[in-house]
Motif scaffolding. Structure first.
Motif, PDB file in Angstrom:
ATOM      1  N   SER A 236       0.892  -1.280  -0.008  1.00  0.00           N
ATOM      2  CA  SER A 236       0.045  -0.130  -0.007  1.00  0.00           C
ATOM      3  C   SER A 236       0.806   1.150  -0.315  1.00  0.00           C
ATOM      4  N   THR A 237       2.215   1.207   0.541  1.00  0.00           N
ATOM      5  CA  THR A 237       2.785   2.433   0.563  1.00  0.00           C
ATOM      6  C   THR A 237       3.983   2.653  -0.626  1.00  0.00           C
TER       7      THR A 237
ATOM      8  N   THR B  56       2.077   1.518  -8.701  1.00  0.00           N
ATOM      9  CA  THR B  56       1.924   0.861  -7.428  1.00  0.00           C
ATOM     10  C   THR B  56       2.704  -0.461  -7.604  1.00  0.00           C
ATOM     11  N   LEU B  57       2.734  -1.030  -6.565  1.00  0.00           N
ATOM     12  CA  LEU B  57       3.063  -2.584  -6.533  1.00  0.00           C
ATOM     13  C   LEU B  57       2.212  -3.358  -7.619  1.00  0.00           C
ATOM     14  N   ALA B  58       0.820  -3.289  -7.349  1.00  0.00           N
ATOM     15  CA  ALA B  58      -0.010  -4.105  -8.047  1.00  0.00           C
ATOM     16  C   ALA B  58      -0.057  -3.587  -9.405  1.00  0.00           C
ATOM     17  N   GLN B  59       0.111  -2.331  -9.880  1.00  0.00           N
ATOM     18  CA  GLN B  59       0.552  -2.088 -11.408  1.00  0.00           C
ATOM     19  C   GLN B  59       1.486  -2.762 -11.800  1.00  0.00           C
ATOM     20  N   LEU B  60       2.692  -2.858 -11.100  1.00  0.00           N
ATOM     21  CA  LEU B  60       3.874  -3.483 -11.736  1.00  0.00           C
ATOM     22  C   LEU B  60       3.515  -4.792 -11.867  1.00  0.00           C
ATOM     23  N   GLY B  61       2.796  -5.447 -11.103  1.00  0.00           N
ATOM     24  CA  GLY B  61       2.460  -6.948 -11.057  1.00  0.00           C
ATOM     25  C   GLY B  61       1.512  -7.180 -12.321  1.00  0.00           C
ATOM     26  N   ALA B  62       0.751  -6.254 -12.748  1.00  0.00           N
ATOM     27  CA  ALA B  62       0.025  -6.635 -13.824  1.00  0.00           C
ATOM     28  C   ALA B  62       0.593  -6.182 -15.074  1.00  0.00           C
ATOM     29  N   MET B  63       1.958  -5.924 -14.993  1.00  0.00           N
ATOM     30  CA  MET B  63       2.647  -5.696 -16.555  1.00  0.00           C
ATOM     31  C   MET B  63       3.225  -6.907 -16.711  1.00  0.00           C
TER      32      MET B  63
ATOM     33  N   GLY C 132      13.547  -4.987  -1.005  1.00  0.00           N
ATOM     34  CA  GLY C 132      12.284  -5.112  -1.778  1.00  0.00           C
ATOM     35  C   GLY C 132      11.435  -4.007  -1.075  1.00  0.00           C
ATOM     36  N   PRO C 133      10.077  -3.611  -1.510  1.00  0.00           N
ATOM     37  CA  PRO C 133       9.483  -4.746  -2.304  1.00  0.00           C
ATOM     38  C   PRO C 133       9.954  -4.385  -3.913  1.00  0.00           C
ATOM     39  N   VAL C 134      10.657  -3.761  -4.200  1.00  0.00           N
ATOM     40  CA  VAL C 134      11.170  -3.767  -5.637  1.00  0.00           C
ATOM     41  C   VAL C 134      12.781  -3.142  -5.685  1.00  0.00           C
ATOM     42  N   ARG C 135      13.444  -4.001  -6.603  1.00  0.00           N
ATOM     43  CA  ARG C 135      14.938  -3.746  -6.595  1.00  0.00           C
ATOM     44  C   ARG C 135      15.315  -3.921  -8.025  1.00  0.00           C
TER      45      ARG C 135
END
Ligand SMILES: Nc1nc2c(c(=O)[nH]1)N[C@H]1C(S)=C(S)[C@@H](COP(=O)(O)O)O[C@H]1N2
Ligand SMILES: [Mo]
Length: 245
Positions: free
Chosen positions: A87-88, A104-111, A194-197
């Protein structure tokens, strides 16, 4: 390998007084002052479980206070780093692009996702073979942003507030360069960036910026954190440098 570095780079093995603070000194400071005796053991336990690997201890016992699953050594040039979650977390893409974007993390996950397995090699002399990383190819994110013709490079910034990295546009578009959300087939834990590197498979691990929060398309390479201390901007692993690069 250490001998690929300038002789007085911060990762050289003969730190002496008067030089920039050496990497092992930074590591010791983290061990003694920040992770500390209280926090580190429980993290270490958690990480060993999460990553399914035995922790290791170094002969001095100092870095052994740090989580070190599967041979990874925890590195951060920042003393403490805020934790971000689904969420952050935000990733901003800006600079010489037609469509600046915040993900967002969810948007990255949808790519579109990709998985790259590569040896991880730190210039300090430790290495972990065949580590799978997964996430969005950086090229997809650049395409979505619409890179302008004048763009030549990409600058990466981190929510630790300190670290930065860079790649040429050609390097950034390689299929083995990921905006990674998974490492060892699990979500990347905070301690591993994380969550993203960023994951730059063919280069020394210092190029793989942890806690990635910003991607800025630039008209020239802006040397990253360690590169200001003499590290090669092109951090190719032995044998990985493309012919003519
Ligand atoms: N934000 C940030 N990213 C970073 C670093 C750092 O200090 N801060 N260190 C780099 C170096 S030198 C290495 S070897 C790896 C270490 O990653 P690890 O802590 O997951 O082992 O992260 C790279 N990315
Ligand atoms: Mo490193």
């Amino acid at each position: 390998m250490a001998d690929a570095l300038p002789p007085d780079s911060p990762e050289s093995h003969d730190d002496t007084a008067g030089r920039p603070i050496g990497r092992r000194i930074v590591l010791s400071t983290i061990a003694a002052g920040v992770a500390g005796l209280f926090v580190a053991p429980s993290l270490q336990e958690k990480w060993s479980q999460m990553l399914g690997a035995a922790s290791q201890r170094d002969p001095t016992g100092l870095s052994g206070l740090l989580p070190n699953p599967g041979g990874f050594r925890y590195f951060s040039v920042a003393g403490s780093v805020p934790e971000k979650n689904a969420s952050t977390y935000r990733l901003t893409v800006d600079g010489l692009v037609d469509k600046p974007t915040t993900y967002t993390l969810a948007q990255l996950g949808a790519m579109p996702q990709s998985r790259v397995t590569h040896d991880v090699v730190c210039t300090d002399g430790w290495q972990v073979d065949d580590v799978p990383f997964a996430g969005v190819p950086l090229a997809k994110i650049l395409d979505a942003a619409g890179v302008r013709p004048t763009a030549k490079a990409v600058r990466f910034t981190c929510f630790d507030g300190v670290y930065s990295e860079s790649l040429t546009m050609e390097q950034a578009r390689r299929p083995d360069v990921l905006v990674a959300t998974r490492m060892l087939d699990q979500p990347i834990p905070h301690i591993s960036g994380g969550p993203v590197r960023l994951f730059v498979g063919p280069m020394y691990f210092y190029k793989s910026a942890k806690w990635l929060s910003g991607i800025t398309v630039t008209d020239e390479v802006v040397p990253g954190y360690w590169e200001e201390y003499g590290y090669p901007v092109d951090g190719w692993l032995p044998g990985e440098e493309p012919a003519g690069a």
